[in-house]
Each structure stands twice: as C-alpha cells, then as structure tokens.
Write an enzyme that holds these catalytic residues in place. Structure first.
Site, short mmCIF file in Angstrom:
data_model
loop_
_atom_site.label_atom_id
_atom_site.label_comp_id
_atom_site.label_asym_id
_atom_site.label_seq_id
_atom_site.Cartn_x
_atom_site.Cartn_y
_atom_site.Cartn_z
N HIS A 1 1.36 5.27 4.63
CA HIS A 1 0.63 4.01 4.90
C HIS A 1 -0.12 3.41 5.99
O HIS A 1 -0.72 2.93 5.47
CB HIS A 1 1.97 2.63 3.42
CG HIS A 1 2.43 3.83 2.75
ND1 HIS A 1 3.28 4.02 1.45
CD2 HIS A 1 1.40 3.78 1.04
CE1 HIS A 1 3.64 4.36 0.53
NE2 HIS A 1 2.35 3.53 0.31
N SER B 1 -1.92 7.84 -0.96
CA SER B 1 -1.79 6.76 -0.24
C SER B 1 -2.28 5.78 0.89
O SER B 1 -2.74 5.15 1.46
CB SER B 1 -0.60 6.42 -0.38
OG SER B 1 0.33 6.94 0.24
#
Length: 143
Positions: A89, A26
């Site tokens: 993220h 991610s």
C-alpha cells in the site's frame, strides 16, 4: 504508471515484510490513488476551492482508514494464519505520488526535458535492481 507501481509495491513488500503474504492489487490501486492525490494538489488552483479541498480530504480519509486498518490487522489482532502485508500500500502510493507529481506538473510541457522526470526514472531503475539483487542474494524469506 500502472506497470511499475504494482511491481514497486511487491518488491518493497518482499524487502521490508518478507514473511507476510501479498493479496490483491493493492500496490497498483494505491499508485492510482497517489497519482490522483498529486493531481488534486498540483492542479488545486485550477479547481473550485471547495471541490479541491473535498477531493483531498476524501483521499486522505480513505487512505488513512484503509492503511490504519491494514496496520491494525497486521500488528494488533492475533488471528491465526499468515499475516497480510501492508507495505505494498505504502510503496504503491509513494510510487504513484512521485510519478503523478512529475506528470501533472508537466501536463502541457515537454516531459522529456524535465530533470525531475529523469530523476524518477533513474530512481525507479536503481530501486528495482537493488530489490532484485536483494531478493536473490540477501532475502530472509523462505525459499
């Protein structure tokens, strides 16, 4: 950009969310999304206005939905087991946006002469060494 951004996401997660698990790529994916977002912002005048607005809205919608869902899973649901971190993220996205900004504003210019490029490089090196030292000596995560 692909090399240091997943690393920045992993190191940021080890500092800000050390008891959570990291799953997948991610940080690298969000670095690419952040770079594409900065490309859409920096080169907005070269695009057709409707296409530029559409690109930015799609990116904001996808990122907002995914990060919102990750935060919901991390803090609101009461599932048993190890929680999955969402910090990678955010850190990957920020790393991709900063690098994307420097590269896309200097696309046809001498990149090495731009002080923003060197500020990004020095900033990443300083953050990397801080994160490594923090993980070696100060991390609360179990060994």
């Amino acid at each position: 950009m692909e090399c240091e951004c997943p690393l920045s996401g992993s190191l940021a997660s080890s500092i800000f969310d050390p008891y959570s698990a990291l799953v997948g790529a991610s940080g690298g994916v969000y670095a690419l999304i952040g770079g594409y977002f900065m490309n859409a912002l920096v080169n907005f005048r070269e695009m057709m206005p409707l296409l530029g607005v559409f690109r930015i809205l799609v990116i904001v919608l996808i990122v907002g939905t995914d990060v919102g869902f990750a935060i919901y899973r991390r803090f609101i649901t009461h599932e048993a087991g190890i929680k999955v971190s969402f910090v990678a993220h955010i850190a990957g996205g920020v790393a991709g946006m900063t690098i994307g900004y420097v590269f896309f504003t200097n696309f046809n210019k001498a990149l090495l002469k731009d002080p923003r490029f060197w500020m990004c490089i020095v900033g990443y090196i300083a953050a990397f060494f801080f994160a490594v030292i923090f993980n070696i000596f100060l991390s609360p995560a179990p060994a």
